[in-house]
Design an enzyme around this catalytic site. Sequence first.
Site, PDB file in Angstrom:
ATOM      1  CG  PHE A 127      -1.920   1.275   1.189  1.00  0.00           C
ATOM      2  CD1 PHE A 127      -2.982   1.106   0.346  1.00  0.00           C
ATOM      3  CD2 PHE A 127      -1.611   2.357   1.797  1.00  0.00           C
ATOM      4  CE1 PHE A 127      -3.894   2.455   0.297  1.00  0.00           C
ATOM      5  CE2 PHE A 127      -2.448   3.615   1.551  1.00  0.00           C
ATOM      6  CZ  PHE A 127      -3.680   3.383   1.064  1.00  0.00           C
ATOM      7  CG  ASP A 212       5.669   3.486   1.713  1.00  0.00           C
ATOM      8  OD1 ASP A 212       5.876   3.862   3.033  1.00  0.00           O
ATOM      9  OD2 ASP A 212       4.775   3.463   1.065  1.00  0.00           O
ATOM     10  CE  LYS A 241      -0.038   5.135   7.974  1.00  0.00           C
ATOM     11  NZ  LYS A 241      -1.204   5.440   8.263  1.00  0.00           N
TER      12      LYS A 241
HETATM   13  N1  PLP Z   1       2.457   4.236   2.482  1.00  0.00           N
HETATM   14  C1  PLP Z   1       2.229   3.264   3.460  1.00  0.00           C
HETATM   15  C2  PLP Z   1       3.205   2.347   3.776  1.00  0.00           C
HETATM   16  C3  PLP Z   1       1.073   3.653   4.229  1.00  0.00           C
HETATM   17  O1  PLP Z   1       1.010   2.632   5.235  1.00  0.00           O
HETATM   18  C4  PLP Z   1       0.269   4.655   3.996  1.00  0.00           C
HETATM   19  C5  PLP Z   1      -1.167   4.926   4.857  1.00  0.00           C
HETATM   20  O2  PLP Z   1      -1.622   4.071   5.416  1.00  0.00           O
HETATM   21  C6  PLP Z   1       0.736   5.680   2.955  1.00  0.00           C
HETATM   22  C7  PLP Z   1       1.696   5.399   2.200  1.00  0.00           C
HETATM   23  C8  PLP Z   1      -0.283   6.661   2.459  1.00  0.00           C
HETATM   24  O3  PLP Z   1      -0.079   7.575   3.520  1.00  0.00           O
HETATM   25  P1  PLP Z   1      -1.104   8.918   3.566  1.00  0.00           P
HETATM   26  O4  PLP Z   1      -2.352   8.281   4.027  1.00  0.00           O
HETATM   27  O5  PLP Z   1      -0.311   9.777   4.679  1.00  0.00           O
HETATM   28  O6  PLP Z   1      -1.164   9.701   2.257  1.00  0.00           O
END
Ligand code: PLP
Length: 387
Positions: A127, A212, A241
């Site tokens: 994700f 990520d 986050k």
């Molecule tokens: N990447 C990862 C691993 C995530 O867990 C998330 C959100 O859950 C995101 C990207 C996207 O982040 P945002 O919701 O701040 O755009």
Amino acid sequence: MNHVMPTYARVPLTLVKGEGTYVYDDQGHKYLDFVAGIAVNTLGHAHPAIVDVMCKQSATMLHCSNLYAIPQQEKLADKLAELSGLGQVFFCNSGAEANEAAIKIARKYFYDMGCSKHVVITATQSFHGRLLSTLTATGQDKVKIGFAPLPKGFKHVALNDLEALEHTIDDQTAAILLEPLQGEGGVNLADVDYLQGVRSLCDQHGILLMLDEIQTGIGRTGAMLACEHAGITPDVLTLAKGLGGGVPIGAMLASDKVAASFSAGTHGSTFGGNPLSCAVALAVLDTIEKENLLQNVRDRSVQLQAGLTSLVAQFDGLESIRGQGLLLGLLCKDEVTPVIEACRAHGLLVLSAGNHVVRFLPPLNVSHAEVAEMLVLFEASLQEVFA
Ligand code: PLP
């Protein structure tokens, strides 16, 4: 009529106040918070270090624009460079924006070399966010439905399958983008030797390794960055986050070599890295260090896993525990919604990761007593569901 777009299936709960690991609803009910805003409230709720810096910084300067030098941003970039080994930082406001910046810099890096490499390979079940670029990067079809035409240049392979990855790399491949521990996709850990193998493959093929760490970064797995467990340094790394402890901030870090492709005018963000969000992020990093929270994450993880292991032995409906640090998942035989609802009725907030995994994401400063209390509440909830 509710005028908020229904993009979230909200549970019938209105949280109005938080204190440490506890939150309170508008009826005055108290809940133990093992969601932490989905891995955002690193220091729990209303931590004095955050309250203090929010008050001071908002009384001094909230925002001034990236047209001017921002001392808090420079200090935060120094700190992030030091802890990651990557020399340059671009600030934005969310995880998806950080990944968008990563995808853009990978393309620009090869464009600047006069080379056509542009494809980003990611893992199935990954994700990476909800922007057009990042939902296309995401290895789950459900987030893409209805949004065609999607941008070109993304491929997906199974996590932990180095051979499949090697076969997918071709002369168009620019980068591999991975979560060291998949959060949303079901709490799936990338093996240490897989991550090391991916690092070697990237070096061998002259392509970029992009991690990520939006959910795993800033102490969540018991190390400041999850890639430390594998002893590797990526070329590009994304954070969001937990970095802001509740204030929106995202960051895309890159090695000096890669970062040279982002010059004035190539990318930007009005709010990205403003004085307030950077001052709070600095307070978060400082508090993690002062309160020795990485050790706490490791200790509480052992405690929580031990408790969950005995529950797995006790209840037939539970399969196994997965994850690392305080990003843990409990694989269940059936859909987990009834478990999550029973927990809420018992005053415990937990969330899902896919349909069959209950996910636990307490603040990094959760105490021994709070983990013990959580296990009691969780057992009572399971008794009810599996009775
Ligand atoms: N990447 C990862 C691993 C995530 O867990 C998330 C959100 O859950 C995101 C990207 C996207 O982040 P945002 O919701 O701040 O755009």
